[in-house]
Design a protein around this motif. Structure first.
Motif, PDB file in Angstrom:
ATOM      1  N   THR A 225      24.741  12.044   7.489  1.00  0.00           N
ATOM      2  CA  THR A 225      23.745  12.798   6.740  1.00  0.00           C
ATOM      3  C   THR A 225      22.345  12.568   7.303  1.00  0.00           C
ATOM      4  O   THR A 225      21.503  13.472   7.296  1.00  0.00           O
ATOM      5  N   ASN A 226      22.117  11.360   7.817  1.00  0.00           N
ATOM      6  CA  ASN A 226      20.802  11.000   8.366  1.00  0.00           C
ATOM      7  C   ASN A 226      20.690  11.280   9.862  1.00  0.00           C
ATOM      8  O   ASN A 226      19.759  10.801  10.513  1.00  0.00           O
ATOM      9  N   ASN A 227      21.650  12.040  10.413  1.00  0.00           N
ATOM     10  CA  ASN A 227      21.632  12.409  11.836  1.00  0.00           C
ATOM     11  C   ASN A 227      21.757  11.187  12.748  1.00  0.00           C
ATOM     12  O   ASN A 227      21.169  11.130  13.824  1.00  0.00           O
ATOM     13  N   LYS A 429      24.102  20.691  12.817  1.00  0.00           N
ATOM     14  CA  LYS A 429      22.644  20.583  12.951  1.00  0.00           C
ATOM     15  C   LYS A 429      21.954  21.795  12.339  1.00  0.00           C
ATOM     16  O   LYS A 429      20.966  21.659  11.595  1.00  0.00           O
ATOM     17  N   GLN A 433      19.446  21.708   9.018  1.00  0.00           N
ATOM     18  CA  GLN A 433      18.081  22.220   9.090  1.00  0.00           C
ATOM     19  C   GLN A 433      17.858  23.290   8.027  1.00  0.00           C
ATOM     20  O   GLN A 433      16.779  23.346   7.394  1.00  0.00           O
ATOM     21  N   GLY A 436      17.184  21.722   4.849  1.00  0.00           N
ATOM     22  CA  GLY A 436      15.930  20.980   4.794  1.00  0.00           C
ATOM     23  C   GLY A 436      16.104  19.480   4.704  1.00  0.00           C
ATOM     24  O   GLY A 436      15.255  18.776   4.153  1.00  0.00           O
ATOM     25  N   ILE A 437      17.211  18.971   5.256  1.00  0.00           N
ATOM     26  CA  ILE A 437      17.479  17.542   5.179  1.00  0.00           C
ATOM     27  C   ILE A 437      16.617  16.803   6.217  1.00  0.00           C
ATOM     28  O   ILE A 437      16.529  17.222   7.372  1.00  0.00           O
ATOM     29  N   GLU A 438      16.014  15.736   5.795  1.00  0.00           N
ATOM     30  CA  GLU A 438      15.119  14.982   6.673  1.00  0.00           C
ATOM     31  C   GLU A 438      15.891  14.385   7.851  1.00  0.00           C
ATOM     32  O   GLU A 438      17.048  14.003   7.740  1.00  0.00           O
ATOM     33  N   GLY A 439      15.226  14.302   8.993  1.00  0.00           N
ATOM     34  CA  GLY A 439      15.798  13.670  10.169  1.00  0.00           C
ATOM     35  C   GLY A 439      16.499  14.611  11.110  1.00  0.00           C
ATOM     36  O   GLY A 439      17.023  14.200  12.149  1.00  0.00           O
ATOM     37  N   TRP A 440      16.523  15.917  10.776  1.00  0.00           N
ATOM     38  CA  TRP A 440      17.209  16.905  11.615  1.00  0.00           C
ATOM     39  C   TRP A 440      16.213  17.840  12.299  1.00  0.00           C
ATOM     40  O   TRP A 440      16.573  18.792  12.912  1.00  0.00           O
TER      41      TRP A 440
END
Length: 440
Positions: A225-227, A429, A433, A436-440
């Motif tokens: 989830t956090n890439n 990916k 995006q 809107g998930i952070e880190g992507w």
């Protein structure tokens, strides 16, 4: 109890569906509370026949025990249209007093901390399976109660073939391939069934392997989830790798490109096929097309590379019941009573009667009927022994939409496992995006 035929009326819903009113005779439709203290609740569910039947049966039984509370079952569309109805009604404060929806990633998209009633402090939550709680919880609360059973991504198999050839349940991938090769040598047409005529069925070698991923790396879903974790790398790459290996070994049915899900279930039931990686909701299909094979088609976990991780990848109940924050006062108290009722053995028995069980219950004190198909009863020991892990969709909001097309290509020898995993990482990916998930 008033006969069902005198208590049901059909009214139009603004969302375009139907409402099946289960109001008591003598109570006017639309009255939320009468002078006598009676409460009427609305309950929004999808319009699937089995969903409606289950909701009606539960509403009937609950009303019989609580005559001052009447539940009116309303319906919405399934799929994306139904998702939009739920999101719109929550956003406008016009949601029904209770509603059925998915747990896992789809639930997280509803922003439950802002839209749903937190039931974490209710005593009956302690009766729920830990994996289920994970699928309906955030850091700040617990939000739903199951209405039905869990299911597993498992390997369906023909027990008669295994008995005739003296085969044991394989606990590693190498053992599984050895069994499949022996079955091929014995003349079985399809040691492993694949059914790409229904493209969604191609995903199970990847999705059903997730127990093995978590067994090796318990934090993998969070990293993903956090890439910070990818499918091109082990342990998640193994699912793609195994799909290619099975194709390369020539173990699939000749018509794998055009065969359908229903064909696959029947092939294992009749012995034309020996194995079929599939969700155990196939018990319903089996009961429809091959009821005589209820004791012939069994199930076991999809094996990984390490026998010590052998266990099930499980999906939580499709039907979960929530209360929106717009439900207040006496209605909220009544709605919580209904949620508590759903955690009783009586409710579980009703659910078994209304809809064919597809896996074990996730409520303490609830048990499956004695006559469930073997593919369902075979799952119970893994639940009892704690040899289960949640499917990824209950631990992360990210699932790329192109997975089924990618796994069809890998399983058809068109794309390599490495290229397929890389393509899926790119698909993921894009979706992350969009969310809107952070880190992507």
């Amino acid at each position: 109890m008033v006969p069902r035929t005198t208590r049901r009326s059909i009214v139009a819903l603004g969302a375009g569906g139907l409402a099946l009113s289960l109001a008591l005779a003598g109570c006017s439709a639309g009255d939320s509370e009468s002078d006598g203290g009676a409460v009427e609740l609305s309950f929004l569910v999808d319009n699937g026949e089995s969903t409606v039947a289950t909701a009606e049966a539960l509403a009937d039984a609950f009303h019989e025990e609580n005559p001052d509370i009447t539940i009116t079952v309303e319906t919405r569309p399934q799929g994306a249209d139904g998702d939009n109805v739920v999101k719109t009604r929550l956003a406008t404060g016009e949601m029904a007093d209770l509603f059925q929806y998915n747990s896992g990633s789809l639930l997280q998209a509803l922003n439950p901390d802002q839209t749903l009633v937190n039931i974490a402090d209710e005593a009956y939550v302690d009766k729920l399976d830990e994996n289920f709680i994970k699928s309906v919880a955030t850091d700040d609360g617990v939000y739903g109660v199951p209405m039905g059973q869990s299911m597993a991504g498992a390997m369906l198999y023909n027990k008669d073939i295994y008995a005739d050839l003296g085969l044991e349940i394989p606990e590693s991938w190498d053992e599984f391939i050895a069994n499949s090769e022996a079955i091929k040598e014995a003349g079985v047409a399809a040691p492993i069934v694949q059914t790409y005529g229904d493209t969604w069925t191609s995903q199970l070698f990847v999705l059903g392997d997730f127990n093995n991923v978590l067994a090796e790396d318990p934090d993998w879903a969070e990293k993903y989830t956090n890439n910070q974790a990818k499918y091109v790398d082990q342990p998640a790459f193994a699912g793609f790798e195994h799909l290619q290996a099975a194709y390369d070994a020539g173990l699939f049915n000749e018509d794998f490109a055009s065969a359908t899900y229903a064909d696959g279930v029947s092939m294992v039931a009749t012995g034309e096929g020996a194995h079929y990686p599939m969700l155990t909701f196939a018990a319903s299909q089996l009961a429809t097309t091959n009821p005589e094979a209820a004791d012939t088609v069994g199930s076991f976990p999809i094996p990984g590379d390490d026998a010590s991780t052998f266990g099930l990848t499980v999906w939580m109940p499709t039907y979960t019941v929530f209360v929106p924050q717009s439900t207040e006062g006496a209605k909220l108290d009544a709605a919580k009573q209904f949620l508590e009722f759903l955690t009783t053995p009586e409710a579980c028995d009703i659910e078994s009667e209304a809809n064919a069980p597809q896996g074990p219950f996730v409520v303490e004190g609830c048990s499956l009927p004695d006559d469930v198909p073997a593919m369902v009863s075979d799952l119970q020991p893994y639940f009892d022994d704690g040899k289960t892990n949640l499917a990824l969709e209950f631990l992360s909001p990210i699932k790329g939409p192109a997975l089924e097309q990618i796994t069809v290509a890998v399983g058809s020898g068109i794309t390599s496992a490495a290229d397929g995993a890389s393509q899926y990482d790119e698909d993921v990916k894009k979706q992350a995006q969009q969310l809107g998930i952070e880190g992507w």
